[in-house]
Design a protein around this motif. Structure first.
Motif, PDB file in Angstrom:
ATOM      1  N   ILE A  74       0.846  -1.195   0.000  1.00 61.19           N
ATOM      2  CA  ILE A  74       0.000   0.000   0.000  1.00 61.19           C
ATOM      3  C   ILE A  74       0.884   1.249   0.000  1.00 61.19           C
ATOM      4  O   ILE A  74       1.806   1.372   0.805  1.00 61.19           O
ATOM      5  CB  ILE A  74      -0.945   0.002   1.213  1.00 61.19           C
ATOM      6  N   ILE A  75       0.577   2.165  -0.899  1.00 66.42           N
ATOM      7  CA  ILE A  75       1.345   3.409  -1.005  1.00 66.42           C
ATOM      8  C   ILE A  75       0.526   4.538  -0.396  1.00 66.42           C
ATOM      9  O   ILE A  75      -0.577   4.834  -0.854  1.00 66.42           O
ATOM     10  CB  ILE A  75       1.698   3.716  -2.476  1.00 66.42           C
ATOM     11  N   THR A  76       1.083   5.163   0.632  1.00 64.34           N
ATOM     12  CA  THR A  76       0.412   6.302   1.249  1.00 64.34           C
ATOM     13  C   THR A  76       1.021   7.620   0.785  1.00 64.34           C
ATOM     14  O   THR A  76       0.401   8.667   0.887  1.00 64.34           O
ATOM     15  CB  THR A  76       0.488   6.227   2.785  1.00 64.34           C
ATOM     16  N   GLU A  77       2.245   7.556   0.285  1.00 63.89           N
ATOM     17  CA  GLU A  77       2.933   8.736  -0.227  1.00 63.89           C
ATOM     18  C   GLU A  77       3.779   8.285  -1.417  1.00 63.89           C
ATOM     19  O   GLU A  77       4.796   7.630  -1.249  1.00 63.89           O
ATOM     20  CB  GLU A  77       3.808   9.350   0.865  1.00 63.89           C
ATOM     21  N   ALA A  78       3.325   8.622  -2.621  1.00 66.14           N
ATOM     22  CA  ALA A  78       3.981   8.152  -3.840  1.00 66.14           C
ATOM     23  C   ALA A  78       5.187   8.999  -4.204  1.00 66.14           C
ATOM     24  O   ALA A  78       5.160  10.222  -4.053  1.00 66.14           O
ATOM     25  CB  ALA A  78       2.985   8.156  -4.999  1.00 66.14           C
ATOM     26  N   THR A  79       6.226   8.348  -4.696  1.00 66.01           N
ATOM     27  CA  THR A  79       7.337   9.087  -5.276  1.00 66.01           C
ATOM     28  C   THR A  79       6.942   9.572  -6.672  1.00 66.01           C
ATOM     29  O   THR A  79       7.395  10.614  -7.115  1.00 66.01           O
ATOM     30  CB  THR A  79       8.609   8.231  -5.364  1.00 66.01           C
ATOM     31  N   THR A  80       6.064   8.781  -7.334  1.00 69.29           N
ATOM     32  CA  THR A  80       5.586   9.131  -8.675  1.00 69.29           C
ATOM     33  C   THR A  80       4.125   8.745  -8.827  1.00 69.29           C
ATOM     34  O   THR A  80       3.710   7.679  -8.371  1.00 69.29           O
ATOM     35  CB  THR A  80       6.387   8.388  -9.768  1.00 69.29           C
ATOM     36  N   VAL A  81       3.368   9.607  -9.503  1.00 71.30           N
ATOM     37  CA  VAL A  81       2.023   9.274  -9.960  1.00 71.30           C
ATOM     38  C   VAL A  81       1.997   9.470 -11.462  1.00 71.30           C
ATOM     39  O   VAL A  81       2.434  10.505 -11.968  1.00 71.30           O
ATOM     40  CB  VAL A  81       0.937  10.145  -9.283  1.00 71.30           C
ATOM     41  N   VAL A  97       1.165  12.460  -4.241  1.00 77.46           N
ATOM     42  CA  VAL A  97       2.590  12.595  -4.556  1.00 77.46           C
ATOM     43  C   VAL A  97       3.294  13.288  -3.395  1.00 77.46           C
ATOM     44  O   VAL A  97       2.838  14.339  -2.919  1.00 77.46           O
ATOM     45  CB  VAL A  97       2.812  13.421  -5.845  1.00 77.46           C
ATOM     46  N   ARG A  98       4.397  12.726  -2.948  1.00 75.24           N
ATOM     47  CA  ARG A  98       5.141  13.348  -1.851  1.00 75.24           C
ATOM     48  C   ARG A  98       5.765  14.659  -2.332  1.00 75.24           C
ATOM     49  O   ARG A  98       5.946  14.881  -3.540  1.00 75.24           O
ATOM     50  CB  ARG A  98       6.224  12.402  -1.333  1.00 75.24           C
ATOM     51  N   LYS A  99       6.104  15.525  -1.399  1.00 77.76           N
ATOM     52  CA  LYS A  99       6.781  16.778  -1.721  1.00 77.76           C
ATOM     53  C   LYS A  99       8.055  16.441  -2.502  1.00 77.76           C
ATOM     54  O   LYS A  99       8.765  15.495  -2.164  1.00 77.76           O
ATOM     55  CB  LYS A  99       7.127  17.514  -0.424  1.00 77.76           C
ATOM     56  N   GLU A 155      -6.395  18.377 -20.061  1.00 83.88           N
ATOM     57  CA  GLU A 155      -6.014  19.764 -20.351  1.00 83.88           C
ATOM     58  C   GLU A 155      -5.662  20.521 -19.078  1.00 83.88           C
ATOM     59  O   GLU A 155      -4.912  21.490 -19.116  1.00 83.88           O
ATOM     60  CB  GLU A 155      -7.145  20.481 -21.088  1.00 83.88           C
ATOM     61  N   LYS A 156      -6.197  20.080 -17.962  1.00 80.98           N
ATOM     62  CA  LYS A 156      -5.983  20.736 -16.676  1.00 80.98           C
ATOM     63  C   LYS A 156      -4.516  20.645 -16.270  1.00 80.98           C
ATOM     64  O   LYS A 156      -3.854  19.645 -16.518  1.00 80.98           O
ATOM     65  CB  LYS A 156      -6.860  20.043 -15.623  1.00 80.98           C
ATOM     66  N   LYS A 157      -4.023  21.687 -15.644  1.00 77.74           N
ATOM     67  CA  LYS A 157      -2.653  21.694 -15.127  1.00 77.74           C
ATOM     68  C   LYS A 157      -2.663  21.272 -13.658  1.00 77.74           C
ATOM     69  O   LYS A 157      -3.656  21.427 -12.958  1.00 77.74           O
ATOM     70  CB  LYS A 157      -2.026  23.087 -15.257  1.00 77.74           C
ATOM     71  N   ALA A 158      -1.550  20.764 -13.220  1.00 83.12           N
ATOM     72  CA  ALA A 158      -1.410  20.363 -11.817  1.00 83.12           C
ATOM     73  C   ALA A 158      -1.598  21.579 -10.922  1.00 83.12           C
ATOM     74  O   ALA A 158      -1.222  22.698 -11.285  1.00 83.12           O
ATOM     75  CB  ALA A 158      -0.047  19.736 -11.588  1.00 83.12           C
ATOM     76  N   GLU A 159      -2.173  21.343  -9.756  1.00 77.57           N
ATOM     77  CA  GLU A 159      -2.424  22.433  -8.818  1.00 77.57           C
ATOM     78  C   GLU A 159      -1.248  22.687  -7.889  1.00 77.57           C
ATOM     79  O   GLU A 159      -1.083  23.787  -7.377  1.00 77.57           O
ATOM     80  CB  GLU A 159      -3.680  22.127  -8.002  1.00 77.57           C
ATOM     81  N   ARG A 160      -0.420  21.689  -7.678  1.00 76.40           N
ATOM     82  CA  ARG A 160       0.666  21.806  -6.711  1.00 76.40           C
ATOM     83  C   ARG A 160       1.924  22.397  -7.349  1.00 76.40           C
ATOM     84  O   ARG A 160       2.212  22.162  -8.521  1.00 76.40           O
ATOM     85  CB  ARG A 160       0.991  20.430  -6.136  1.00 76.40           C
ATOM     86  N   ASP A 161       2.674  23.130  -6.536  1.00 78.07           N
ATOM     87  CA  ASP A 161       3.939  23.680  -7.021  1.00 78.07           C
ATOM     88  C   ASP A 161       5.130  23.118  -6.243  1.00 78.07           C
ATOM     89  O   ASP A 161       6.260  23.581  -6.415  1.00 78.07           O
ATOM     90  CB  ASP A 161       3.930  25.206  -6.979  1.00 78.07           C
ATOM     91  N   ASP A 162       4.878  22.110  -5.412  1.00 76.39           N
ATOM     92  CA  ASP A 162       5.962  21.510  -4.634  1.00 76.39           C
ATOM     93  C   ASP A 162       6.374  20.133  -5.188  1.00 76.39           C
ATOM     94  O   ASP A 162       7.050  19.373  -4.523  1.00 76.39           O
ATOM     95  CB  ASP A 162       5.553  21.370  -3.162  1.00 76.39           C
TER      96      ASP A 162
END
Length: 178
Positions: free
Chosen positions: A63-70, A85-87, A99-106
């Motif tokens: 089980i992955i709770t914090e992915a290195t990659t999605v 996705v982890r920081k 078409e949507k861009k990712a919301e996160r910048d970290d």
């Protein structure tokens, strides 16, 4: 090295296939691996995702709770798994369908026109391999050669003739992130 990957899309996009290929390739390279599939209730076209872990160390849980990659192959998958996705982790988005861009910048984000590239290569079904090629180039989790060996196992000998076009799809995906 431990790579924790969530691959998500809808049924029929080859989500499970590339998860299996990563797992088999990891085994071929004597790494510790885990593959945990998850399907929606629909027969085809429903949600599909899998957790894949490839590591130099023992895998304690699939089980992955914090992915290195999605890897998000469709919009519902981006909406659901971007937050997983982890920081400083990696998000690979199929920009042919999203078409949507990712919301996160970290996190690091790469937009891959996987379906468009697959159609250019002459087989719309290999968009998943374009995405996998980008992932392999960015992470070096396993080698392309190991993945191609795994492809033969996943597809079976009757479809071995598809290896060359899949190799080309992997190369095109890698070129997108160089």
């Amino acid at each position: 090295m431990t790579e924790k990957v969530i691959i998500a899309g809808f049924g029929g996009q080859g989500v499970m296939s590339i998860g299996q290929m990563l797992t088999y390739a990891g085994m071929k390279e004597d790494k510790e691996v885990s593959w945990l599939p998850s399907y929606g209730p629909e027969m085809r076209g429903g949600t599909a995702n899998c957790n894949v872990i490839v590591s130099d160390h023992m895998v304690a849980s699939p089980i992955i709770t914090e992915a290195t990659t999605v890897m998000a192959l469709n919009l519902p998958s981006l909406d659901k798994f971007e937050k997983e996705v982890r920081k400083d982790g990696l998000l690979i988005v199929n920009s042919s369908l999203i078409e949507k861009k990712a919301e996160r910048d970290d996190i690091k984000v790469h937009y891959i026109p996987a379906n468009d590239i697959a159609v250019e290569l002459g087989n719309a079904k290999i968009a998943n391999m374009v995405m996998l090629g980008a992932f392999l180039e960015l992470t070096k989790t396993v080698t392309v050669e190991s993945v191609l060996e795994a492809l033969k196992k996943v597809l079976g000998e009757s479809k071995a003739h598809l290896v060359p076009i899949n190799r080309e799809a992997l190369q095109k995906g890698a070129e997108c992130v160089r």
